[in-house]
Design a protein around this motif. Structure first.
Motif, PDB file in Angstrom:
ATOM      1  N   THR A 154     -35.433  43.843   3.155  1.00  0.00           N
ATOM      2  CA  THR A 154     -36.184  43.255   4.401  1.00  0.00           C
ATOM      3  C   THR A 154     -35.849  41.665   4.493  1.00  0.00           C
ATOM      4  O   THR A 154     -35.756  41.278   5.625  1.00  0.00           O
ATOM      5  CB  THR A 154     -37.760  42.956   3.771  1.00  0.00           C
ATOM      6  N   ILE A 190     -38.582  46.584  10.147  1.00  0.00           N
ATOM      7  CA  ILE A 190     -39.115  45.588   9.200  1.00  0.00           C
ATOM      8  C   ILE A 190     -40.524  46.214   9.100  1.00  0.00           C
ATOM      9  O   ILE A 190     -41.086  46.466   8.110  1.00  0.00           O
ATOM     10  CB  ILE A 190     -39.318  44.178   9.497  1.00  0.00           C
ATOM     11  N   SER A 233     -41.761  48.520   5.952  1.00  0.00           N
ATOM     12  CA  SER A 233     -43.147  48.390   5.049  1.00  0.00           C
ATOM     13  C   SER A 233     -44.136  49.430   4.924  1.00  0.00           C
ATOM     14  O   SER A 233     -44.511  49.510   3.836  1.00  0.00           O
ATOM     15  CB  SER A 233     -43.769  47.277   5.859  1.00  0.00           C
TER      16      SER A 233
END
Length: 141
Positions: A65, A107, A111
């Protein structure tokens, strides 16, 4: 659910995988998972293996990340510089815009994927399976 491992061990492992989902604070998650591994990692080899996997998944997720955020930041910060250098070429501007949008999307997607991986790892640990999660960096071997 016939497993050669005691139910206590499987609940400890489930807690280790559930901890990053309950406390999603970026760097505190690493600390919580490591402390959990430090205190409960010696219960059995099965618990030790899974808690190492849990820490490595969380640490790898944070590293990936961070790299995506840096990529997103560099594209948006220096995108104007590259755009001015190649003002005649439309494809460079499209590449910069698509790169910044795709890194933000990655991203978000990453997640969601980490939660799915942790849930699958919890289920497999409750069935007594030894799991090796792919694409993680082994910070604790």
């Amino acid at each position: 659910m016939d497993s050669p491992f005691p139910l206590k061990d499987r609940f400890i492992i489930g807690g280790g995988y559930l901890l990053p989902m309950v406390f999603p604070v970026p760097l505190l998650t690493l600390v919580f998972v490591y402390i959990y591994y430090y205190f409960l990692g010696g219960v059995s080899r099965f618990v030790n293996h899974h808690l190492k996997q849990s820490f490595n998944v969380v640490a790898s997720y944070h590293l990936y990340t961070l790299v995506l955020f840096l990529f997103f930041y560099l594209l948006t910060t220096f995108g104007d510089l590259f755009g001015n250098l190649f003002a005649d070429n439309v494809f460079v501007g499209m590449f910069i815009v698509m790169g910044s949008i795709s890194s933000f999307f990655l991203i978000f997607l990453f997640s969601i994927i980490i939660y799915v991986v942790l849930i699958v790892a919890i289920i497999l640990a409750f069935f007594g399976k030894w799991v090796r999660i792919p694409l993680i960096i082994k910070f604790i071997k």
